[in-house]
Scaffold this active site. Structure first.
Site, short mmCIF file in Angstrom:
data_model
loop_
_atom_site.label_atom_id
_atom_site.label_comp_id
_atom_site.label_asym_id
_atom_site.label_seq_id
_atom_site.Cartn_x
_atom_site.Cartn_y
_atom_site.Cartn_z
N HIS A 1 30.25 37.50 43.20
CA HIS A 1 29.69 36.94 44.54
C HIS A 1 30.14 38.33 45.63
O HIS A 1 30.63 39.28 45.04
CB HIS A 1 30.40 36.07 44.98
CG HIS A 1 32.11 35.99 45.21
ND1 HIS A 1 32.91 36.44 43.91
CD2 HIS A 1 32.85 36.18 46.08
CE1 HIS A 1 34.04 36.29 44.29
NE2 HIS A 1 34.23 36.24 45.82
N ASP B 1 36.35 42.32 48.16
CA ASP B 1 37.14 42.72 47.08
C ASP B 1 36.54 42.73 45.47
O ASP B 1 37.19 42.96 44.84
CB ASP B 1 38.58 41.67 46.96
CG ASP B 1 38.31 40.47 47.05
OD1 ASP B 1 37.08 40.01 47.57
OD2 ASP B 1 38.93 39.67 46.21
N HIS B 2 35.24 42.12 45.55
CA HIS B 2 34.89 42.24 44.46
C HIS B 2 33.16 43.26 44.33
O HIS B 2 32.58 43.42 43.25
CB HIS B 2 33.91 40.96 43.86
CG HIS B 2 34.84 39.81 43.98
ND1 HIS B 2 35.36 39.33 42.50
CD2 HIS B 2 35.91 39.24 44.98
CE1 HIS B 2 36.59 38.35 42.97
NE2 HIS B 2 36.77 38.18 43.93
N ASP C 1 35.20 33.32 41.99
CA ASP C 1 36.25 32.70 42.75
C ASP C 1 35.53 31.20 42.99
O ASP C 1 34.39 31.10 43.30
CB ASP C 1 36.56 33.40 44.25
CG ASP C 1 37.13 34.66 43.94
OD1 ASP C 1 37.38 35.16 42.66
OD2 ASP C 1 37.33 35.28 44.78
#
Ligand code: ZN
Length: 310
Positions: free
Chosen positions: A63, A67-68, A213
């Protein structure tokens, strides 16, 4: 086949845990590595390992939260400097193409290798890959579109049992091929051998499920069904269900329940909040183990082998 965790933290980089990224090493199987998510400073984490960026041929983004993905432009750019000339295919939600192209264009970055960016169907689907490998993906429940990926290796044919054949002094040549295909052959001295007696059992292809997530939802369990390795986020401890719910995340107990219901073999808990240090992190693992015994709380630079099921 191994899982190598580059970053196991949630939200922001911390001293003990960098943000999300992991590598599925398929060097023996395909001579490739696949990267899943690429949080900020993923390339710095790679510098602490023997992983070769040019071996990374596919990148799957779960996604579009920072932070990804904040490490992607830097990683792609450095791969050029490190002699990467083989193509890279990237998969992820809508917006990935615009994001990468904008980063590369505005920074005047020219890659030395071609990239292809595939924006996936928000309702889920299947990615067909060479050599009968298959990746299925489905949307999860995270406030923004977040995917889980299920990677399936094709079944492996049984090996020729060379030791068992040794006593027959078979000359190197076509007879071996026939036996391996399970055919019946006659040796020069008239001995009849059935290939089926000299070929080991087929191995069921391994299944690896890497989930983005998510709050608890049915698609987590569907993707994780019978997985040999299941990677699930674990942002909160078991008694913080309402906090997890309001932030679209899962607790240790919820992750373990998915592994249990899906009959997975091993559960790897990642996306750990920096609040949980030392014994608190261990407590997360214990909570998960009380529901699903084969739970492992992972740390940056941990590596796990994924074996064939016996
Ligand atoms: Zn997120």
């Amino acid at each position: 086949m191994q899982l190598f965790f580059l970053g196991t933290g949630a939200g922001v980089p911390a001293k003990t845990r960098n943000v999300s990224s992991l590598v599925l090493k398929l060097l023996d199987e395909l001579n490739e590595m696949w990267l899943f998510d690429c949080g900020e400073a993923t390339q710095h984490q790679i510098l602490r390992t023997s992983l070769k960026p040019r071996k990374i041929t596919r990148i799957f983004i779960t996604h579009m939260h920072g932070d990804h993905i904040f490490g992607l432009p830097g990683f792609l750019s450095s791969r050029s400097f490190q002699g990467g000339d083989t193509p890279v295919t990237l998969y992820g939600p809508k917006g990935l193409k615009f994001y990468i192209e904008a980063c590369l264009n505005y920074s005047r970055t020219r890659l030395t290798y071609p990239i292809e960016i595939v924006e996936l169907d928000p309702y889920g689907g299947e990615i067909q890959l060479p050599n009968k490998w298959k990746v299925t993906y489905l949307p999860l429940n995270h406030g923004v579109l977040s995917f889980g990926y299920r990677i399936e290796e094709p079944d492996k044919k049984g090996e020729l049992l060379v030791d068992k054949l040794a006593e027959y002094n078979i000359p190197n040549g076509p007879l071996f091929g026939k036996l391996k295909r399970g055919e019946i052959v006659e040796l020069e001295d008239g001995t009849i051998l059935n290939g089926k007696d000299f070929v080991g059992e087929d191995s069921k292809g391994r299944i690896v499920t890497i989930l983005g997530d998510s709050r608890p939802c049915d698609n987590l369990t569907i993707l994780a069904k019978d997985a040999d390795a299941l990677v699930h986020e674990c942002t909160y401890q078991a008694d913080e269900t309402s906090m997890a719910h309001s932030h679209f995340h899962s607790t240790s107990a919820q992750a373990a329940t998915v592994a249990k219901n899906a009959k997975a073999k091993n559960l790897y808990l990642t996306h750990i909040s920096a609040r949980y240090l030392g014994p608190d992190a261990k407590a997360l693992e214990d909570e998960a183990k009380s529901i699903f015994p084969h739970s492992h709380l992972v740390y940056d630079l941990n590596e796990f082998s994924i074996d064939y099921r016996k």
